[in-house]
Design an enzyme around this catalytic site. Sequence first.
Site, mmCIF file in Angstrom:
data_model
loop_
_atom_site.group_PDB
_atom_site.id
_atom_site.type_symbol
_atom_site.label_atom_id
_atom_site.label_comp_id
_atom_site.label_asym_id
_atom_site.label_seq_id
_atom_site.Cartn_x
_atom_site.Cartn_y
_atom_site.Cartn_z
ATOM 1 N N ASP A 91 56.464 43.832 22.221
ATOM 2 C CA ASP A 91 55.908 43.522 23.666
ATOM 3 C C ASP A 91 56.959 43.324 24.573
ATOM 4 O O ASP A 91 56.823 42.321 25.494
ATOM 5 C CB ASP A 91 55.043 42.275 23.527
ATOM 6 N N HIS B 17 39.908 41.075 31.019
ATOM 7 C CA HIS B 17 39.923 40.892 29.452
ATOM 8 C C HIS B 17 39.592 39.249 29.295
ATOM 9 O O HIS B 17 40.014 38.249 30.159
ATOM 10 C CB HIS B 17 41.401 40.870 28.769
ATOM 11 N N LYS C 189 47.772 46.758 21.434
ATOM 12 C CA LYS C 189 46.759 45.877 20.967
ATOM 13 C C LYS C 189 46.289 44.868 22.092
ATOM 14 O O LYS C 189 46.753 45.007 23.282
ATOM 15 C CB LYS C 189 47.641 44.965 19.975
ATOM 16 N N CYS D 105 53.403 36.317 20.079
ATOM 17 C CA CYS D 105 53.212 37.608 19.327
ATOM 18 C C CYS D 105 54.002 37.961 18.195
ATOM 19 O O CYS D 105 53.787 38.572 17.057
ATOM 20 C CB CYS D 105 53.128 38.658 20.278
HETATM 21 C C1 VGL Z 1 51.526 37.527 24.242
HETATM 22 C C2 VGL Z 1 50.364 35.901 25.344
HETATM 23 C C3 VGL Z 1 49.369 36.787 25.732
HETATM 24 C C4 VGL Z 1 52.721 37.762 23.696
HETATM 25 C C5 VGL Z 1 50.768 38.399 24.661
HETATM 26 O O1 VGL Z 1 53.272 39.164 23.711
HETATM 27 O O2 VGL Z 1 53.586 36.942 23.012
HETATM 28 N N1 VGL Z 1 51.568 36.347 24.607
HETATM 29 N N2 VGL Z 1 49.675 37.923 25.396
#
Ligand code: VGL
Length: 197
Positions: free
Chosen positions: A9, A53, A106, A151
């Site tokens: 991410d 979402h 995801k 994540c």
């Molecule tokens: C993430 C919070 C919400 C991450 C993704 O990539 O850690 N954290 N969505």
Amino acid sequence: MSHALLVIDVQNDFCPGGALAVAGGDEIVAPINAMMDDFDAVILTQDWHPTGHSSFASSHPGKAPFDMIQMPYGPQVLWPDHCVQGTEGAAFHPDLRSDGDLIIRKGFRSAIDSYSAFFENDHSTPTGLRGYLQTRGITQLTLVGLATDFCVHYSAVDAARLGFDVIVQTNACRAIDMDGSLAAAQQAMRDAGVTLV
Ligand code: VGL
Ligand code: ZN
């Protein structure tokens, strides 16, 4: 026995100026780029939410970002709207090398969040990454990216439970760190058998 780099991410919304900015999120781009050539495979993940979402506080009247709610699959932190499919915020950091082997998205189902690159937050719906790694003969994983305590943490623990050898390169990760979440994540990763370096 192949060793893959799993880049979690590294997207604009998790970097300074983004909707869910992680302090120093952009500092890890250059070190990650430099690591890529040292692995047999490079896999990148992308948080990829539809508008509205269920992990967005804006989808729950009266709730604010970073509040906690109960979902059918367990507790869920509510986030600012982030990484909406096709937006600039969901794009990779512009300086991140984009020549990886696979991009896995995801969090694309409205009703369920997915921190882990392996399973959604019900801990049972698979993303398909396990099968990809197995069929390529990848047994070792080094994880880097954002955020260490969400994540990266969930991906590392799931990978270790699935039997992969897992290293988290912490100098190429940055954390959100709310309410002690970083310390708890580090402990959970160690307990799962993940090597933190
Ligand atoms: C993430 C919070 C919400 C991450 C993704 O990539 O850690 N954290 N969505
Ligand atoms: Zn998200």
